[in-house]
Design a protein around this motif. Sequence first.
Motif, PDB file in Angstrom:
ATOM      1  N   ASN A 116       0.844  -8.875   9.406  1.00 13.87           N
ATOM      2  CA  ASN A 116      -0.010  -9.420   9.346  1.00 13.87           C
ATOM      3  C   ASN A 116       0.196  -8.483   7.158  1.00 13.87           C
ATOM      4  N   TYR A 117       0.193  -9.697   6.344  1.00 13.10           N
ATOM      5  CA  TYR A 117       0.719  -9.403   4.945  1.00 13.10           C
ATOM      6  C   TYR A 117      -0.363  -9.468   4.269  1.00 13.10           C
ATOM      7  N   ILE A 118      -0.515  -8.730   3.494  1.00 13.50           N
ATOM      8  CA  ILE A 118      -1.080  -8.482   2.226  1.00 13.50           C
ATOM      9  C   ILE A 118      -1.170  -9.880   1.223  1.00 13.50           C
ATOM     10  N   ALA A 119      -2.040 -10.750   1.473  1.00 19.86           N
ATOM     11  CA  ALA A 119      -2.096 -11.697   0.063  1.00 19.86           C
ATOM     12  C   ALA A 119      -3.418 -11.646  -0.896  1.00 19.86           C
ATOM     13  N   CYS A 120      -3.816 -10.516  -0.530  1.00 20.03           N
ATOM     14  CA  CYS A 120      -4.490 -10.493  -1.605  1.00 20.03           C
ATOM     15  C   CYS A 120      -4.636  -9.001  -2.695  1.00 20.03           C
ATOM     16  N   GLU A 121      -4.512 -10.766  -4.080  1.00 20.41           N
ATOM     17  CA  GLU A 121      -3.726  -8.794  -4.764  1.00 20.41           C
ATOM     18  C   GLU A 121      -4.155  -8.218  -5.571  1.00 20.41           C
ATOM     19  N   PRO A 122      -5.751  -8.134  -5.336  1.00 19.62           N
ATOM     20  CA  PRO A 122      -6.505  -6.606  -4.999  1.00 19.62           C
ATOM     21  C   PRO A 122      -5.919  -5.981  -4.024  1.00 19.62           C
ATOM     22  N   SER A 123      -5.639  -6.015  -2.762  1.00 18.97           N
ATOM     23  CA  SER A 123      -5.510  -4.761  -2.023  1.00 18.97           C
ATOM     24  C   SER A 123      -4.054  -4.452  -2.332  1.00 18.97           C
ATOM     25  N   TYR A 124      -3.292  -5.484  -2.656  1.00 18.99           N
ATOM     26  CA  TYR A 124      -1.839  -5.210  -3.267  1.00 18.99           C
ATOM     27  C   TYR A 124      -1.308  -4.532  -4.306  1.00 18.99           C
ATOM     28  N   ALA A 125      -2.322  -3.759  -4.832  1.00 15.75           N
ATOM     29  CA  ALA A 125      -2.796  -3.690  -6.109  1.00 15.75           C
ATOM     30  C   ALA A 125      -3.526  -1.954  -5.748  1.00 15.75           C
ATOM     31  N   ILE A 126      -4.335  -1.801  -4.822  1.00 15.51           N
ATOM     32  CA  ILE A 126      -4.683  -0.463  -4.465  1.00 15.51           C
ATOM     33  C   ILE A 126      -3.544   0.329  -3.634  1.00 15.51           C
ATOM     34  N   LEU A 127      -3.069  -0.616  -2.733  1.00 18.94           N
ATOM     35  CA  LEU A 127      -2.262   0.038  -1.372  1.00 18.94           C
ATOM     36  C   LEU A 127      -0.527   0.001  -3.036  1.00 18.94           C
ATOM     37  N   SER A 128       0.028  -0.175  -4.432  1.00 16.11           N
ATOM     38  CA  SER A 128       0.481   0.458  -4.935  1.00 16.11           C
ATOM     39  C   SER A 128       0.238   1.410  -5.326  1.00 16.11           C
ATOM     40  N   GLU A 129      -1.030   1.562  -5.651  1.00 15.09           N
ATOM     41  CA  GLU A 129      -1.304   2.891  -6.236  1.00 15.09           C
ATOM     42  C   GLU A 129      -1.168   3.905  -5.417  1.00 15.09           C
ATOM     43  N   ILE A 130      -2.667   3.510  -4.264  1.00 10.54           N
ATOM     44  CA  ILE A 130      -2.167   5.116  -2.890  1.00 10.54           C
ATOM     45  C   ILE A 130      -0.400   5.242  -2.686  1.00 10.54           C
ATOM     46  N   ARG A 131       0.852   4.313  -3.156  1.00  9.48           N
ATOM     47  CA  ARG A 131       2.111   4.844  -2.844  1.00  9.48           C
ATOM     48  C   ARG A 131       2.593   6.089  -3.958  1.00  9.48           C
ATOM     49  N   LYS A 132       1.542   5.792  -4.942  1.00 20.64           N
ATOM     50  CA  LYS A 132       2.335   6.882  -6.310  1.00 20.64           C
ATOM     51  C   LYS A 132       1.833   7.606  -5.973  1.00 20.64           C
ATOM     52  N   LYS A 133       0.391   8.041  -5.427  1.00 21.10           N
ATOM     53  CA  LYS A 133      -0.176   9.058  -5.171  1.00 21.10           C
ATOM     54  C   LYS A 133      -0.282   9.919  -4.469  1.00 21.10           C
ATOM     55  N   TYR A 134      -0.008   9.288  -3.568  1.00 21.60           N
ATOM     56  CA  TYR A 134      -0.407  10.539  -2.042  1.00 21.60           C
ATOM     57  C   TYR A 134       1.475  10.664  -2.122  1.00 21.60           C
ATOM     58  N   LEU A 136       4.276  10.395   1.573  1.00 22.83           N
ATOM     59  CA  LEU A 136       4.579   9.503   2.988  1.00 22.83           C
ATOM     60  C   LEU A 136       2.840   9.457   3.781  1.00 22.83           C
ATOM     61  N   ALA A 137       2.400  10.895   4.777  1.00 25.23           N
ATOM     62  CA  ALA A 137       1.415  11.254   5.509  1.00 25.23           C
ATOM     63  C   ALA A 137       0.138  10.694   4.636  1.00 25.23           C
ATOM     64  N   GLY A 138       0.194  11.239   3.287  1.00 23.09           N
ATOM     65  CA  GLY A 138      -1.359  11.015   2.679  1.00 23.09           C
ATOM     66  C   GLY A 138      -1.289   9.832   2.594  1.00 23.09           C
ATOM     67  N   ALA A 139      -0.537   9.012   2.179  1.00 20.20           N
ATOM     68  CA  ALA A 139      -0.739   7.651   1.982  1.00 20.20           C
ATOM     69  C   ALA A 139      -1.248   6.472   3.556  1.00 20.20           C
ATOM     70  N   VAL A 140      -0.616   6.871   4.491  1.00 21.77           N
ATOM     71  CA  VAL A 140      -0.620   6.693   5.030  1.00 21.77           C
ATOM     72  C   VAL A 140      -1.831   6.693   5.786  1.00 21.77           C
ATOM     73  N   SER A 141      -2.493   8.000   5.925  1.00 26.08           N
ATOM     74  CA  SER A 141      -3.689   8.017   6.118  1.00 26.08           C
ATOM     75  C   SER A 141      -4.304   6.794   5.270  1.00 26.08           C
ATOM     76  N   VAL A 142      -5.099   6.890   3.941  1.00 24.20           N
ATOM     77  CA  VAL A 142      -5.371   6.365   3.071  1.00 24.20           C
ATOM     78  C   VAL A 142      -5.394   5.001   3.132  1.00 24.20           C
ATOM     79  N   ALA A 143      -4.077   4.996   3.121  1.00 24.56           N
ATOM     80  CA  ALA A 143      -3.829   2.817   3.875  1.00 24.56           C
ATOM     81  C   ALA A 143      -4.813   2.658   4.573  1.00 24.56           C
ATOM     82  N   PHE A 144      -4.796   3.307   5.645  1.00 24.43           N
ATOM     83  CA  PHE A 144      -5.587   3.098   7.267  1.00 24.43           C
ATOM     84  C   PHE A 144      -6.194   2.861   6.907  1.00 24.43           C
ATOM     85  N   ARG A 145      -7.270   3.542   5.849  1.00 28.23           N
ATOM     86  CA  ARG A 145      -8.720   3.926   6.416  1.00 28.23           C
ATOM     87  C   ARG A 145      -9.536   3.115   5.150  1.00 28.23           C
ATOM     88  N   TYR A 146      -8.114   2.584   3.901  1.00 26.97           N
ATOM     89  CA  TYR A 146      -8.484   1.487   3.886  1.00 26.97           C
ATOM     90  C   TYR A 146      -8.923   0.533   3.850  1.00 26.97           C
TER      91      TYR A 146
END
Length: 166
Positions: A116-134, A136-146
Amino acid sequence: MYEVINEELGIKACGLADLTAEQVNHFLGLWEDGARIGTLTVFFENETGDLVLNKDNEMYDTYRELAEIYMGASSDRREEIWENCPVPQMKETIRVMENCLKFRRTEKELFRARKNYIACEPSYAILSEIRKKYDLAGAVSVAFRYGIMQGKRMERAKKKRQSVIA
């Protein structure tokens, strides 16, 4: 080479001579000092998720029957088998079987997640920002909640569409 015992349940068997030195060292490293490889009853392969029985074990037929019953049973029935197990060594074998089932469920979910890949551009942008700001463990947690949040939004939109149609 492993012999297929029950393809549907993912149960195979092998003799001790079929094990590699690496496998033997791995098993013995997990056990207490002085343990013998001949006491091996069952293991599961991480690569395939198959449960493998030791044909050379003196109780092979008993463990084979137990494996076929346990691996095909419902969670309630498996719990009942665990509670009524009279032999401590057999409980360890059942624990390996349960770990095998957990591994299979986890692998199935990971497969679904990878497909299940991300096809929605806004969601992809959000996940990209999560990766930059956190980290690994924090990014995984925030991405999961997202992901949960997005799933709830999709369900609400679906219910809203259904109520408009009705």
